[in-house]
Design an enzyme around this catalytic site. Structure first.
Site, PDB file in Angstrom:
ATOM      1  CD1 TRP A  18     -10.495 -19.740  -6.796  1.00  0.00           C
ATOM      2  CD2 TRP A  18      -8.527 -18.716  -7.117  1.00  0.00           C
ATOM      3  NE1 TRP A  18      -9.579 -20.291  -5.922  1.00  0.00           N
ATOM      4  CE2 TRP A  18      -8.376 -19.692  -6.100  1.00  0.00           C
ATOM      5  CE3 TRP A  18      -7.416 -17.964  -7.503  1.00  0.00           C
ATOM      6  CZ2 TRP A  18      -7.155 -19.922  -5.455  1.00  0.00           C
ATOM      7  CZ3 TRP A  18      -6.199 -18.181  -6.862  1.00  0.00           C
ATOM      8  CH2 TRP A  18      -6.093 -19.151  -5.848  1.00  0.00           C
ATOM      9  CG  ASP A  19     -12.526 -22.993  -8.096  1.00  0.00           C
ATOM     10  OD1 ASP A  19     -12.731 -21.948  -7.437  1.00  0.00           O
ATOM     11  OD2 ASP A  19     -12.424 -24.121  -7.565  1.00  0.00           O
ATOM     12  CD1 TRP A  20     -14.418 -19.724  -6.190  1.00  0.00           C
ATOM     13  CD2 TRP A  20     -14.032 -17.609  -6.786  1.00  0.00           C
ATOM     14  NE1 TRP A  20     -13.372 -19.250  -5.422  1.00  0.00           N
ATOM     15  CE2 TRP A  20     -13.114 -17.949  -5.766  1.00  0.00           C
ATOM     16  CE3 TRP A  20     -13.961 -16.324  -7.326  1.00  0.00           C
ATOM     17  CZ2 TRP A  20     -12.141 -17.071  -5.269  1.00  0.00           C
ATOM     18  CZ3 TRP A  20     -13.003 -15.430  -6.841  1.00  0.00           C
ATOM     19  CH2 TRP A  20     -12.123 -15.823  -5.825  1.00  0.00           C
ATOM     20  CG  ASN A  41      -7.229 -21.506   0.637  1.00  0.00           C
ATOM     21  OD1 ASN A  41      -8.124 -21.889   1.379  1.00  0.00           O
ATOM     22  ND2 ASN A  41      -7.175 -21.858  -0.644  1.00  0.00           N
ATOM     23  CD  GLU A  42      -8.015 -25.569  -0.458  1.00  0.00           C
ATOM     24  OE1 GLU A  42      -7.671 -25.504  -1.645  1.00  0.00           O
ATOM     25  OE2 GLU A  42      -9.172 -25.871  -0.096  1.00  0.00           O
ATOM     26  CD  GLU A  71     -12.057 -23.444   1.509  1.00  0.00           C
ATOM     27  OE1 GLU A  71     -12.212 -24.249   0.572  1.00  0.00           O
ATOM     28  OE2 GLU A  71     -11.162 -22.597   1.537  1.00  0.00           O
TER      29      GLU A  71
HETATM   30  C1  BMA Z   1     -11.160 -24.322  -2.021  1.00  0.00           C
HETATM   31  C2  BMA Z   1     -11.005 -22.853  -1.827  1.00  0.00           C
HETATM   32  C3  BMA Z   1     -10.960 -22.117  -3.108  1.00  0.00           C
HETATM   33  C4  BMA Z   1     -11.872 -22.728  -4.130  1.00  0.00           C
HETATM   34  C5  BMA Z   1     -12.888 -23.610  -3.472  1.00  0.00           C
HETATM   35  C6  BMA Z   1     -13.809 -24.263  -4.451  1.00  0.00           C
HETATM   36  O1  BMA Z   1     -10.073 -24.889  -2.630  1.00  0.00           O
HETATM   37  O2  BMA Z   1      -9.932 -22.585  -0.993  1.00  0.00           O
HETATM   38  O3  BMA Z   1      -9.642 -22.075  -3.584  1.00  0.00           O
HETATM   39  O4  BMA Z   1     -12.457 -21.742  -4.866  1.00  0.00           O
HETATM   40  O5  BMA Z   1     -12.273 -24.613  -2.752  1.00  0.00           O
HETATM   41  O6  BMA Z   1     -13.134 -25.115  -5.336  1.00  0.00           O
END
Ligand code: BMA
Length: 932
Positions: A191-193, A472-473, A569
């Site tokens: 993932w991005d983390w 999610n998204e 978020e």
């Molecule tokens: C959103 C989250 C994650 C991601 C975060 C940071 O998109 O739902 O998918 O890690 O932002 O980019």
């Protein structure tokens, strides 16, 4: 062992025969070149580590995610030999039950394939009676396909003109492609983390079960209040409730009905009732429903953190077969509360002003203060109950009342929800779908419906669960064409509705009509539904929730942020501390542009954006400085930026709790920052580092989420001071103090204003505003030859009641890099032990110090950190989480302050940001003279 004997005994005397097998397992790879001891529950990586097949030190050491890619790309087999007693064989049905298989597996008993699995989140029940032999030589093998290869093969099977995107994750993730084609933790492909370690294994318990009527599996609980809640909250209230208990059981018969007695007992009350019942069986699953009225003054309310107690009651359900001796029982723990997601129009006369998105618990509207949760380790078997508790307590201790379990991880462990119940943390539970389009073929739909049913039946009874959300998204991704679906929008939209609405929404509401279901996050809630589930603008500030990320504007300015109904978020990255990073790196990695840091920066452009934000407000260490000190400064500055940015944004959201602006924006009812915890030691948005160390942000969370918040902010020439109270009663006698300090004068504030204020409950209001020039005279008091008044002074606000501080805060009017901040000499004056694990740390300084940061090797938490020292001495407490003493603390205590990072700086100063960046080189050119 004792438990095992007990279970077997209980099993043979009267209950369902649960034969928990304490067998040893072996693990072998596809070509049998590796043969090691296996663990169940467990997984391949952990077993290979234990057997020292993986020997590169710490599991997450340096490039291990790349070095170990072969593991996720290979097939693996877990095998064991187990015992079957004559006793077990007398049962009419015998099943092998796996609470979780990760993921694509074939299960073989005594050479016979007894079943297949392809979804990590389903509980699998395989009939095995015909394949067993009495004795201790029964064999069990579970063959796992490489999840990477399997997902790729599913991807390949798609029709050429119709793929389910994305084709792969961003190369910056260094991950595997096609996680969306396999039902396992999506983030295990990267993932991005987080890193890519696609696990395999029997990740939850397994049992051999024999029985003759019913074996209870799940108990669902819902309660409806009989009285109406009074408008003034009263934590002692004990209303009457209608409760409904729904019991699911595995049945021996496939269809029909089974007679027996059902007993339901509620601990701590006199309720224990037995009634004859007929269980209705369909496809081997029996359902029983029991309704009852709990009279007034029997049970207390369950409240979220900060509002009252978390009263919980054990509820035991026992089934006794009608004409036999067999019984089966199950215990859950429940709480009594009402919970609602209010989406009424904010103004009946003007529907165009949009709708609320406000959580109401026990009739009290509550601002949701919290964060987003990701898996605490990429290998779930390594997450302990202790670590889960610590992370959730860290959320509780920073006044969080809501955590969103994000849809790219796992439906969390029993521990997680049990602890959330105990701590009063409401759980926004996503189903596990994130940032992708997903298949909608019949096999996939039936698998995810089964998954949803399994998980809702497992988790539904938890008082902490606030709502279910299915992805999610993905609404935003579809509308925003993130994955190139625009040319075929209608088709992908049909798929979206088929999956999340027709399949999952229907399943969720069937299993749990007691809770809200929202299709996506972010979404416009009811408005998205009215727009056919994919709204024109899923980020609409007037409806539902939003995710907001903007790394290219001034992150320390509230003007950057949207006045949304609910911020579910938002966040900024930083690196973990050097103390955390050094465990998995070597000297050559310790530079902001090292290959290692690039490797662990999965957010494309992440490093540049972080540099930009640091450079905008502070002095970025020059690239040419490759000293360890420059690296430590860099890590520290990133954490300062993150803490300040999220402080600014979170306070902005809390200030928006009451009332609407002229443009209809306002009534912000939630702030869940991204993200609470980390999965490994890398750049991320987390406030707590992998391992549990608090970043500076986490200390700031404690302040900006405090139940009463004094929040100063600047509106051009005005200093505005908003007070936000989540309390359910008013404070009539508070004193608000406003101090103006000069950075270059530690002798005391140059201006002080005191006001008496009444703080109404549950409101955000502007308590006072001052003209910076006329009232606070900063033009006269905040002068130097070279600096603007706003750069010379900063504001400290304090709210006290009856002599007690209830909130303290600060506002920097200018940017630290433009301010006359003096070199501070900070000393530890003394460390004293106060009680077993509590220490007083006394500090001194010779000048005003910004972002004073204390770090020690001893696990623990300071009472405050990253603070501003406005006087020559300051005392904080240190709560140790391990056995220690004054000596050890003092030896390992490091102090950092902003002025230290100034000395080496030669980096260009960024004053203004262009409207839009065209290329990452634009950022580089803004920041550096030297090329990367
Ligand atoms: C959103 C989250 C994650 C991601 C975060 C940071 O998109 O739902 O998918 O890690 O932002 O980019």
């Amino acid at each position: 062992m004792l438990l095992l004997i007990l279970l077997i005994l209980v099993g043979t005397i009267s209950g369902v025969h649960i034969s928990d097998q304490n067998t040893s397992w072996t693990l072998t790879n596809g070509n049998s070149s590796i043969f090691v001891e296996g663990s169940v529950p467990g997984g391949v990586y952990t077993d290979l580590m234990k057997a020292k097949v993986l020997s590169e030190g710490d599991f997450y050491y340096r490039y291990n995610d790349l070095n170990y890619k072969w593991i996720g790309r290979s097939n693996w087999t877990y095998s064991t030999i187990f015992n079957v007693t004559q006793d077990l064989m007398t049962n009419s049905r015998i099943c092998l039950v796996f609470d979780g298989l990760d993921t694509v597996a074939e299960v073989i008993v005594n050479g016979n394939i007894i079943g297949n699995a392809d979804n990590m989140f389903i509980r699998y029940v395989f009939d095995v009676k015909d394949f067993l032999t009495v004795g201790s030589s029964n064999t069990l093998e579970v063959n796992f396909w490489s999840p990477v290869e399997w997902a790729a093969s599913k991807y390949e099977l798609q029709a050429e003109n119709y793929i389910v995107p994305p084709k792969c994750v961003d190369p910056a993730f260094k991950g595997e492609c096609h996680a969306n084609h396999i039902r396992k933790m999506q983030a295990s492909f990267s993932w991005d983390w987080g890193p890519s370690f696609p696990n395999m294994g029997v990740w939850k318990d397994w049992h051999l079960i024999g029985w003759n009527s019913l074996s209870l599996t799940d108990v669902l609980f819902s309660s409806t209040i009989l009285d109406t809640m009074p408008s003034t909250p009263n934590t002692d209230l004990m209303p009457a409730w209608n409760i409904s208990v729904k019991v699911f059981a595995d049945a021996t018969i496939s269809h029909g009905s089974i007679l027996g007695d059902l007993t339901v007992a509620l601990d701590g009350t006199e309720i224990e009732i037995t009634a004859p019942m007929s269980a209705f069986v369909e496809d081997h699953v029996a359902t029983l429903v029991w309704n009852y009225t709990v009279p007034q003054d029997t049970v207390s309310l369950w409240w979220p953190n900060g509002y009252g107690n978390q009263s919980l009651y054990n509820l035991t359900v026992k089934w006794q077969e009608a004409d036999g001796i067999e019984s089966s029982s199950k215990k859950i723990r429940v709480g009594f509360r009402t919970v609602e997601l209010n989406q009424e129009l904010v103004d009946e006369s003007y529907p165009e002003k949009g709708r609320y998105y406000r959580v109401v618990v026990n009739s009290v509207p509550m601002f949701m203060k919290g964060s987003n949760w990701i898996p605490a380790h990429v290998l779930p078997e390594l997450v302990t109950e202790k670590y889960t508790r610590q992370l959730l307590e860290d959320a509780r201790d920073t006044h969080q009342n809501c955590i969103r379990v994000w849809g790219g991880g796992i439906y969390e462990s029993e521990d997680f929800y049990r602890i959330a119940d105990e701590l009063g943390i409401l759980i926004w539970e996503d189903l596990m779908f994130a940032c992708s389009m997903y298949p909608t073929d019949p096999a996939f739909l039936s698998s995810v419906m089964k998954e949803t049913e399994t998980q809702i039946r497992r988790l539904q009874h938890h008082a902490s669960i606030l709502l279910w959300a299915s992805n999610n998204e993905n609404e935003a991704a579809l509308r925003g064409n993130w994955y190139g679906t625009a040319s075929n929008f209608e088709l992908y939209k049909q798929d979206y509705v088929k999956l999340y609405v027709e399949a999952l929404r229907t399943t969720v509401l069937k299993e749990d009509p007691s809770r809200e279901f929202v299709v996506s996050s972010p979404s416009n809630g009811l408005e998205s539904e009215q727009e056919g589930y994919v709204a024109q603008n899923p980020y609409d500030d007037l409806y539902g929730d939003t995710h907001y990320y903007n790394y290219l504007s001034d992150a320390w300015s509230w003007r950057t942020y949207p006045r949304t109904r609910f911020a579910s978020e938002y966040g900024f990255q930083s690196w973990p501390s050097f103390k955390t990073l050094k465990d998995v790196t070597t000297e050559e990695d310790w530079h902001s542009t090292s290959d290692m840091l690039q490797h662990r920066q999965h957010h494309p452009m992440g490093q540049k954006e972080l540099d930009l934000q640091i450079g905008l407000h502070m002095h970025l260490p020059p690239l040419s400085d490759d000293s360890l000190q420059a690296f430590q400064h860099y890590l520290y500055l990133g954490q300062v930026h993150q803490a300040m940015a999220i402080k600014t944004e979170s306070e902005f959201y809390r200030r928006g709790w009451s009332g609407l602006n002229d443009d209809g924006r306002g009534y912000t009812s939630g702030a869940l920052y991204w993200q609470l915890n980390d999965i490994w030691q890398g750049a991320s948005w987390a406030s707590i580092e992998y391992g549990g160390r608090w970043k500076m942000l986490h200390y700031y969370v404690k302040n900006f989420f405090s139940p009463v918040l004094v929040s100063p902010w600047q509106d051009y020439e005005k200093l505005m001071i908003t007070i936000v109270s989540d309390l359910t009663s008013d404070i009539n006698d508070a004193t608000l103090s406003v101090f103006v300090y000069r950075y270059d004068d530690i002798s005391g504030p140059v201006k002080t204003k005191l006001e008496n204020v009444t703080i109404p409950r549950q409101e955000a209001f502007v308590a006072i505003s001052y003209d910076l020039w006329d009232d606070l005279q900063i033009d006269q008091l905040c002068q130097t030859d070279v600096n603007d008044p706003e750069d010379v002074c900063f504001i400290v606000t304090e709210l006290t009641s009856l002599g007690e501080e209830i909130s303290r805060n600060f506002l920097l009017l200018g940017k630290p890099k433009d301010s006359p901040i003096q070199n501070a000499n900070i000393q530890v004056e003394s460390i004293e032990q106060v009680s077993e694990s509590l220490y007083d740390v006394s500090l001194s300084t010779d000048s005003i110090s910004l972002f004073v940061w204390l770090e020690t090797d001893i696990a623990g938490v300071f009472s405050d950190n990253g603070f501003i020292m406005t006087s020559k001495s300051h005392k904080v407490k240190f709560m140790a989480r391990e056995a220690t003493n004054v000596d050890d603390i003092s030896k390992s205590l490091d102090i950092m302050t902003l002025s230290e990072t100034f000395t080496s700086s030669t980096t260009k100063v960024v004053n203004n940001l262009p409207e839009k960046f065209l290329h990452e080189n634009d950022i580089r050119n803004l920041l550096y003279d030297d090329e990367f």
